[in-house]
Motif scaffolding. Sequence first.
Motif, PDB file in Angstrom:
ATOM      1  N   GLU A 117       0.828  -1.209   0.000  1.00  0.00           N
ATOM      2  CA  GLU A 117       0.000   0.000   0.000  1.00  0.00           C
ATOM      3  C   GLU A 117       0.860   1.256   0.000  1.00  0.00           C
ATOM      4  OE1 GLU A 117      -2.743  -0.198   3.185  1.00  0.00           O
ATOM      5  OE2 GLU A 117      -3.699  -2.046   2.493  1.00  0.00           O
ATOM      6  N   LYS A 118       1.955   1.227   0.763  1.00  0.00           N
ATOM      7  CA  LYS A 118       2.831   2.399   0.811  1.00  0.00           C
ATOM      8  C   LYS A 118       3.454   2.677  -0.564  1.00  0.00           C
ATOM      9  CE  LYS A 118       4.115   2.034   5.695  1.00  0.00           C
ATOM     10  NZ  LYS A 118       5.235   1.806   6.657  1.00  0.00           N
ATOM     11  N   ILE A 119       3.880   1.600  -1.232  1.00  0.00           N
ATOM     12  CA  ILE A 119       4.474   1.772  -2.567  1.00  0.00           C
ATOM     13  C   ILE A 119       3.428   2.273  -3.567  1.00  0.00           C
ATOM     14  CG2 ILE A 119       5.492   0.529  -4.519  1.00  0.00           C
ATOM     15  CD1 ILE A 119       6.849  -1.294  -2.441  1.00  0.00           C
ATOM     16  N   SER A 120       2.232   1.728  -3.470  1.00  0.00           N
ATOM     17  CA  SER A 120       1.166   2.150  -4.376  1.00  0.00           C
ATOM     18  C   SER A 120       0.874   3.638  -4.223  1.00  0.00           C
ATOM     19  CB  SER A 120      -0.100   1.326  -4.108  1.00  0.00           C
ATOM     20  OG  SER A 120      -1.116   1.657  -5.026  1.00  0.00           O
TER      21      SER A 120
ATOM     22  N   GLY B 163      -1.299  -1.791 -14.051  1.00  0.00           N
ATOM     23  CA  GLY B 163      -1.487  -0.518 -13.364  1.00  0.00           C
ATOM     24  C   GLY B 163      -0.539  -0.381 -12.201  1.00  0.00           C
ATOM     25  N   CYS B 164      -0.626   0.749 -11.496  1.00  0.00           N
ATOM     26  CA  CYS B 164       0.288   1.030 -10.390  1.00  0.00           C
ATOM     27  C   CYS B 164       0.120   0.017  -9.250  1.00  0.00           C
ATOM     28  CB  CYS B 164       0.043   2.452  -9.882  1.00  0.00           C
ATOM     29  SG  CYS B 164       0.418   3.737 -11.098  1.00  0.00           S
ATOM     30  N   ALA B 165      -1.115  -0.376  -8.976  1.00  0.00           N
ATOM     31  CA  ALA B 165      -1.363  -1.321  -7.893  1.00  0.00           C
ATOM     32  C   ALA B 165      -0.720  -2.679  -8.192  1.00  0.00           C
ATOM     33  CB  ALA B 165      -2.862  -1.480  -7.672  1.00  0.00           C
ATOM     34  N   ASP B 166      -0.829  -3.112  -9.440  1.00  0.00           N
ATOM     35  CA  ASP B 166      -0.231  -4.398  -9.821  1.00  0.00           C
ATOM     36  C   ASP B 166       1.288  -4.337  -9.728  1.00  0.00           C
ATOM     37  OD1 ASP B 166      -2.665  -5.479 -10.273  1.00  0.00           O
ATOM     38  OD2 ASP B 166      -2.641  -5.234 -12.447  1.00  0.00           O
ATOM     39  N   TYR B 167       1.853  -3.193 -10.142  1.00  0.00           N
ATOM     40  CA  TYR B 167       3.308  -3.045 -10.058  1.00  0.00           C
ATOM     41  C   TYR B 167       3.766  -3.045  -8.600  1.00  0.00           C
ATOM     42  CZ  TYR B 167       7.950  -0.916 -10.570  1.00  0.00           C
ATOM     43  OH  TYR B 167       9.301  -0.652 -10.493  1.00  0.00           O
ATOM     44  N   ALA B 168       3.028  -2.356  -7.730  1.00  0.00           N
ATOM     45  CA  ALA B 168       3.380  -2.319  -6.316  1.00  0.00           C
ATOM     46  C   ALA B 168       3.351  -3.726  -5.715  1.00  0.00           C
ATOM     47  CB  ALA B 168       2.411  -1.405  -5.568  1.00  0.00           C
ATOM     48  N   ASP B 169       2.338  -4.494  -6.096  1.00  0.00           N
ATOM     49  CA  ASP B 169       2.234  -5.871  -5.599  1.00  0.00           C
ATOM     50  C   ASP B 169       3.386  -6.726  -6.116  1.00  0.00           C
ATOM     51  OD1 ASP B 169       0.634  -8.112  -4.349  1.00  0.00           O
ATOM     52  OD2 ASP B 169       0.704  -8.802  -6.430  1.00  0.00           O
TER      53      ASP B 169
ATOM     54  N   GLU C 209      10.133  -7.618  -7.923  1.00  0.00           N
ATOM     55  CA  GLU C 209      10.341  -6.866  -9.172  1.00  0.00           C
ATOM     56  C   GLU C 209      11.256  -5.661  -8.938  1.00  0.00           C
ATOM     57  OE1 GLU C 209      10.869  -6.508 -12.289  1.00  0.00           O
ATOM     58  OE2 GLU C 209       8.870  -7.195 -12.906  1.00  0.00           O
ATOM     59  N   LYS C 210      11.929  -5.212  -9.989  1.00  0.00           N
ATOM     60  CA  LYS C 210      12.816  -4.051  -9.883  1.00  0.00           C
ATOM     61  C   LYS C 210      12.021  -2.806  -9.489  1.00  0.00           C
ATOM     62  CE  LYS C 210      16.074  -5.691 -13.395  1.00  0.00           C
ATOM     63  NZ  LYS C 210      16.670  -5.415 -14.729  1.00  0.00           N
ATOM     64  N   THR C 211      12.676  -1.907  -8.787  1.00  0.00           N
ATOM     65  CA  THR C 211      11.987  -0.703  -8.305  1.00  0.00           C
ATOM     66  C   THR C 211      12.120   0.482  -9.259  1.00  0.00           C
ATOM     67  OG1 THR C 211      13.953  -0.011  -7.083  1.00  0.00           O
ATOM     68  CG2 THR C 211      12.358  -1.397  -5.916  1.00  0.00           C
ATOM     69  N   ASN C 212      12.814   0.298 -10.348  1.00  0.00           N
ATOM     70  CA  ASN C 212      13.077   1.437 -11.250  1.00  0.00           C
ATOM     71  C   ASN C 212      12.362   1.305 -12.591  1.00  0.00           C
ATOM     72  OD1 ASN C 212      14.548  -0.707 -12.201  1.00  0.00           O
ATOM     73  ND2 ASN C 212      16.410   0.462 -12.610  1.00  0.00           N
ATOM     74  N   LEU C 213      11.201   0.687 -12.610  1.00  0.00           N
ATOM     75  CA  LEU C 213      10.493   0.484 -13.872  1.00  0.00           C
ATOM     76  C   LEU C 213       9.450   1.555 -14.159  1.00  0.00           C
ATOM     77  CD1 LEU C 213       9.929  -3.395 -13.814  1.00  0.00           C
ATOM     78  CD2 LEU C 213      11.828  -2.087 -14.783  1.00  0.00           C
ATOM     79  N   CYS C 214       9.206   2.447 -13.209  1.00  0.00           N
ATOM     80  CA  CYS C 214       8.187   3.480 -13.404  1.00  0.00           C
ATOM     81  C   CYS C 214       8.815   4.706 -14.066  1.00  0.00           C
ATOM     82  CB  CYS C 214       7.549   3.862 -12.070  1.00  0.00           C
ATOM     83  SG  CYS C 214       6.292   5.161 -12.230  1.00  0.00           S
ATOM     84  N   ARG C 215       8.600   4.863 -15.371  1.00  0.00           N
ATOM     85  CA  ARG C 215       9.187   6.006 -16.085  1.00  0.00           C
ATOM     86  C   ARG C 215       8.575   7.337 -15.674  1.00  0.00           C
ATOM     87  NH1 ARG C 215       9.380   2.534 -20.939  1.00  0.00           N
ATOM     88  NH2 ARG C 215       7.472   3.537 -21.635  1.00  0.00           N
ATOM     89  N   PRO C 216       7.241   7.439 -15.540  1.00  0.00           N
ATOM     90  CA  PRO C 216       6.687   8.735 -15.115  1.00  0.00           C
ATOM     91  C   PRO C 216       7.181   9.147 -13.730  1.00  0.00           C
ATOM     92  CG  PRO C 216       4.985   7.389 -16.103  1.00  0.00           C
ATOM     93  CD  PRO C 216       6.186   6.504 -15.928  1.00  0.00           C
TER      94      PRO C 216
END
Length: 267
Positions: free
Chosen positions: A39-42, A57-63, A70-77
Amino acid sequence: MLNEYIIPVAVFAVTGLTSGVLLTAASKIFEVKTDERTEKISEILPQANCGSCGYAGCADYADAIISKGEKTNLCRPGGTETAKKISEITGSDAGEVTETYAAVLCRGDCSAADTKYVFAGIHSCASVKRYYAGNSTCAYGCAGYGDCAAVCGYNAVSIENSVAHIDPELCRGCGSCAKVCPKGLIALIPRSKGYTVLCSSRDNGKATKLACKNGCIGCRMCEKACKHEAVTVTDFHASIDPSKCTGCGSCAEKCPVGAIRKINCTE
């Protein structure tokens, strides 16, 4: 009186109370506990739900970060700062985020390309493309109906003289615009490099010149001017390898049609 009103009300109240108790008990028994870090990451993620990370989506990536490592640097925005914040929660190495921005690989505006016919259908790029690949004389050019602008969550895309333009200052590199472009004219480019070929025509030089004044004619002058082997011309079309481009600008200086431009906001 008793049979008509009191008994039905009593039955209704007992039924409701029983159902409430059962639902409360079921929610406790079947409760799915989640890691609070998810939840904190989301909350840290930009909630663009653009899919640039490879998840829905963001929730799936956080999970995925918590459950799959999973790597923590995949969010380009979100960029590097978001990756660092996530890593503070997980205790893992943040790594680097390759920041990109979207660019429209076309300069075939009203002054460069003519209109073949008047389109009276649904006002969208996908719709006009169904009819002879669009109403521009260049079949590969931007349709200019703004499908990309409609999906941009950062107001970075605008339509100017019938061609889409992307403001690098506002673009977050999510790639949503690129996904909806029916002609595949929008590319994500690293911010560290400056020069890009703003043409996607695959016609030969003569045909391209007839269709658009700004189109790449495959003359190879850019390829010869580049001392770093970053520019190649294949099938009458120039392309620049971002990993080799130093931003010297020699290719752009030699281009006779101005198809190579520097559009990076960081320089």
